[in-house]
Design a protein around this motif. Sequence first.
Motif, PDB file in Angstrom:
ATOM      1  N   LYS A  91       0.819  -1.216   0.000  1.00  0.00           N
ATOM      2  CA  LYS A  91       0.000   0.000   0.000  1.00  0.00           C
ATOM      3  C   LYS A  91       0.858   1.275   0.000  1.00  0.00           C
ATOM      4  N   TYR A  92       2.111   1.136   0.433  1.00  0.00           N
ATOM      5  CA  TYR A  92       2.953   2.331   0.627  1.00  0.00           C
ATOM      6  C   TYR A  92       3.908   2.626  -0.529  1.00  0.00           C
ATOM      7  N   GLN A  93       3.798   1.874  -1.598  1.00  0.00           N
ATOM      8  CA  GLN A  93       4.748   2.058  -2.704  1.00  0.00           C
ATOM      9  C   GLN A  93       4.799   3.518  -3.202  1.00  0.00           C
ATOM     10  N   THR A  94       3.645   4.062  -3.549  1.00  0.00           N
ATOM     11  CA  THR A  94       3.631   5.420  -4.096  1.00  0.00           C
ATOM     12  C   THR A  94       4.068   6.436  -3.055  1.00  0.00           C
ATOM     13  N   LYS A  95       3.583   6.236  -1.846  1.00  0.00           N
ATOM     14  CA  LYS A  95       3.959   7.186  -0.776  1.00  0.00           C
ATOM     15  C   LYS A  95       5.479   7.190  -0.573  1.00  0.00           C
ATOM     16  N   LEU A  96       6.089   6.013  -0.647  1.00  0.00           N
ATOM     17  CA  LEU A  96       7.536   5.934  -0.461  1.00  0.00           C
ATOM     18  C   LEU A  96       8.257   6.629  -1.612  1.00  0.00           C
ATOM     19  N   LEU A  97       7.789   6.359  -2.829  1.00  0.00           N
ATOM     20  CA  LEU A  97       8.444   6.993  -3.986  1.00  0.00           C
ATOM     21  C   LEU A  97       8.318   8.516  -3.905  1.00  0.00           C
ATOM     22  N   ASN A  98       7.169   8.989  -3.432  1.00  0.00           N
ATOM     23  CA  ASN A  98       7.002  10.442  -3.258  1.00  0.00           C
ATOM     24  C   ASN A  98       7.970  10.983  -2.215  1.00  0.00           C
ATOM     25  N   TYR A 108      10.959   9.794  -1.403  1.00  0.00           N
ATOM     26  CA  TYR A 108      12.328   9.856  -1.938  1.00  0.00           C
ATOM     27  C   TYR A 108      12.481  11.039  -2.891  1.00  0.00           C
ATOM     28  N   GLU A 109      11.375  11.363  -3.582  1.00  0.00           N
ATOM     29  CA  GLU A 109      11.413  12.454  -4.547  1.00  0.00           C
ATOM     30  C   GLU A 109      11.443  13.803  -3.828  1.00  0.00           C
ATOM     31  N   PHE A 162      16.823  11.925   2.184  1.00  0.00           N
ATOM     32  CA  PHE A 162      16.327  10.822   3.017  1.00  0.00           C
ATOM     33  C   PHE A 162      17.216   9.589   2.882  1.00  0.00           C
ATOM     34  N   ILE A 163      17.568   9.252   1.632  1.00  0.00           N
ATOM     35  CA  ILE A 163      18.509   8.153   1.414  1.00  0.00           C
ATOM     36  C   ILE A 163      19.863   8.773   1.073  1.00  0.00           C
ATOM     37  N   SER A 164      20.805   8.689   1.987  1.00  0.00           N
ATOM     38  CA  SER A 164      22.119   9.300   1.780  1.00  0.00           C
ATOM     39  C   SER A 164      23.206   8.241   1.962  1.00  0.00           C
ATOM     40  N   PRO A 165      24.420   8.412   1.378  1.00  0.00           N
ATOM     41  CA  PRO A 165      24.743   9.432   0.391  1.00  0.00           C
ATOM     42  C   PRO A 165      23.984   9.197  -0.924  1.00  0.00           C
ATOM     43  N   LYS A 166      24.054  10.206  -1.770  1.00  0.00           N
ATOM     44  CA  LYS A 166      23.275  10.222  -3.018  1.00  0.00           C
ATOM     45  C   LYS A 166      23.312   8.923  -3.809  1.00  0.00           C
ATOM     46  N   HIS A 167      24.514   8.331  -3.916  1.00  0.00           N
ATOM     47  CA  HIS A 167      24.647   7.182  -4.815  1.00  0.00           C
ATOM     48  C   HIS A 167      23.907   5.945  -4.320  1.00  0.00           C
ATOM     49  N   ARG A 168      23.374   5.986  -3.111  1.00  0.00           N
ATOM     50  CA  ARG A 168      22.595   4.840  -2.610  1.00  0.00           C
ATOM     51  C   ARG A 168      21.112   4.943  -2.981  1.00  0.00           C
ATOM     52  N   ARG A 169      20.698   6.142  -3.431  1.00  0.00           N
ATOM     53  CA  ARG A 169      19.266   6.378  -3.642  1.00  0.00           C
ATOM     54  C   ARG A 169      18.669   5.491  -4.723  1.00  0.00           C
ATOM     55  N   GLN A 170      19.361   5.467  -5.874  1.00  0.00           N
ATOM     56  CA  GLN A 170      18.738   4.880  -7.040  1.00  0.00           C
ATOM     57  C   GLN A 170      18.430   3.396  -6.877  1.00  0.00           C
ATOM     58  N   VAL A 216      17.547   1.799  -4.277  1.00  0.00           N
ATOM     59  CA  VAL A 216      16.316   1.625  -3.489  1.00  0.00           C
ATOM     60  C   VAL A 216      15.108   2.003  -4.350  1.00  0.00           C
ATOM     61  N   ILE A 217      15.201   3.150  -5.002  1.00  0.00           N
ATOM     62  CA  ILE A 217      14.085   3.619  -5.833  1.00  0.00           C
ATOM     63  C   ILE A 217      13.723   2.576  -6.895  1.00  0.00           C
ATOM     64  N   ASN A 218      14.736   2.035  -7.560  1.00  0.00           N
ATOM     65  CA  ASN A 218      14.464   1.031  -8.598  1.00  0.00           C
ATOM     66  C   ASN A 218      13.740  -0.176  -8.042  1.00  0.00           C
ATOM     67  N   ARG A 219      14.197  -0.657  -6.914  1.00  0.00           N
ATOM     68  CA  ARG A 219      13.565  -1.840  -6.325  1.00  0.00           C
ATOM     69  C   ARG A 219      12.129  -1.556  -5.873  1.00  0.00           C
ATOM     70  N   VAL A 220      11.916  -0.367  -5.323  1.00  0.00           N
ATOM     71  CA  VAL A 220      10.551  -0.031  -4.870  1.00  0.00           C
ATOM     72  C   VAL A 220       9.632   0.091  -6.092  1.00  0.00           C
ATOM     73  N   LYS A 221      10.180   0.626  -7.175  1.00  0.00           N
ATOM     74  CA  LYS A 221       9.382   0.762  -8.403  1.00  0.00           C
ATOM     75  C   LYS A 221       8.934  -0.590  -8.944  1.00  0.00           C
ATOM     76  N   GLU A 222       9.767  -1.610  -8.725  1.00  0.00           N
ATOM     77  CA  GLU A 222       9.424  -2.958  -9.198  1.00  0.00           C
ATOM     78  C   GLU A 222       8.206  -3.515  -8.487  1.00  0.00           C
ATOM     79  N   GLY A 223       7.858  -2.933  -7.352  1.00  0.00           N
ATOM     80  CA  GLY A 223       6.682  -3.371  -6.603  1.00  0.00           C
ATOM     81  C   GLY A 223       7.065  -3.913  -5.247  1.00  0.00           C
TER      82      GLY A 223
END
Length: 466
Positions: free
Chosen positions: A165-172, A174-175, A180-188, A190-197
Amino acid sequence: MKEKFYITTPIYYPNDVPHIGHAYTTIAADIIARWNKLNGKDVFFLTGTDDHGKKIADSAKKKGLSPKEFTDELIPEFKEAWKKLNIDYDRFIRTTDLDHKKVVQDILQKVYDKGDIYKGEYEGLYCVSCEAYYTQKELEENNCPIHKKPVENLKEETYFFRLSKYQTKLLNLYEKNKEFISPKHRRQEVINRVKEGLNDISISRTSFDWGIQIPFDKKHISYVWFDALFNYYSATLQKGKEDFWPANLHIIGKDILWFHTVYWPAFLMSAGLELPKVIYAHGWWTFNREKISKSRGKVINVDELVNIAGVDSARYFLFRESSFGEDGDFSSKSLIERHNNELANKLGNLVSRVSALAEKYGIEKTNNTLIKKLNNKKINEYFEEFRIDKALNEIFAFLDICNEYIQNKKPWETKDKKVLYELVEALREISKLLSPFIPESAEKISNIFKTNKIKKSPIIFKKIDE
Ligand code: MSP
């Protein structure tokens, strides 16, 4: 009123004595906590242990102890280690603490009432003798690897948390909050995996009982991560700490990034609580280029680390050797080299020379040009971004400038009191800036230059044979 700053370490599994990996996370948090105190903030620094779960229950069983007895024996090892490393924490929380248990139960109830927890079935390969699930990969010819007996395909009743239920809320999240996810190079990643569902996750267990009871179904205990993550929040409900939530910074290792950047904010959103501001993941240490492993003897515990060249050299080395956020390799050889070449030669020698000359010739106030070369602004910025290795580099770059200055100005020949004044002031500033990193030595240096009646200092960093 003072600005508040709340910083945490992960809570460690107390199933063995702490090693360099645990020390690294804890020292990093200590450095940042000390820096913020130095800058006048009201700091709350939390550390502790993650006492529940199957891992601990199993380790205790092997020793013939109850999980509580087993962890009670190990907790003093952690406290002792942090004392040796000069960690100035405000609370040591254990997930067996009553106040924490109550908070977890209240939250489970709240999240359940909201409809984010539902009963279901968990299906997996189960060994009854072990009372444990195995994955297909772990089996030996379809048998349990321990009992060499066939496993059963078992369904267990469990409660699920509606993570999906929280997928979209989480992506918002991070955006909106890029830090929130630091350092920068760790962000993507997580974002990619959350996008997968996201799948809903099982948050209760019935196959063992070392955990916090689920308030709405006493047969079940809480999944260890649901329990553990809330330690950060429950510590702020203690008297006097109520205004510290949300946390400014959770320092963690890269291995537990997913739990902290996906599960944790989703649990908090569900419980209607504010989210922490920054999750900062550091890299991993290897030991002589090999993965740290207790069983293969590739490990260095806190005692060993401190015994090589002292506590401050250990603290210094860890943030000089690799950049904070990247992996690093530990070896005693490089620690000793840095102790000798940097702490003893660059810092220690300068302190000895300047204090001896100041005692002999005195100092005289002047318009200080040397101190202007110190880039305080940059150091502050690095600290604000938690790039503590970079801040340390910058301080040492200024130390190099001071060493060049004394070489060029030769106050031992000129007896120039003004030059000595400039160097004394520089060392006063350096000792302040270094105090979060090497608190004991920095205090010694600061005491030497406390008044203008300076006396030749004793040796601060004794050289070690390589
Ligand atoms: N109990 C969980 C954390 C729960 S937080 C709500 C846990 N504990 S742990 O004891 O296994 O590890 C804690 C920390 O030690 C992690 O941040 C991990 O990254 C760090 N390290 C363990 N080994 C490490 C290295 N070899 N190098 C650097 N840090 C490492 O996870």
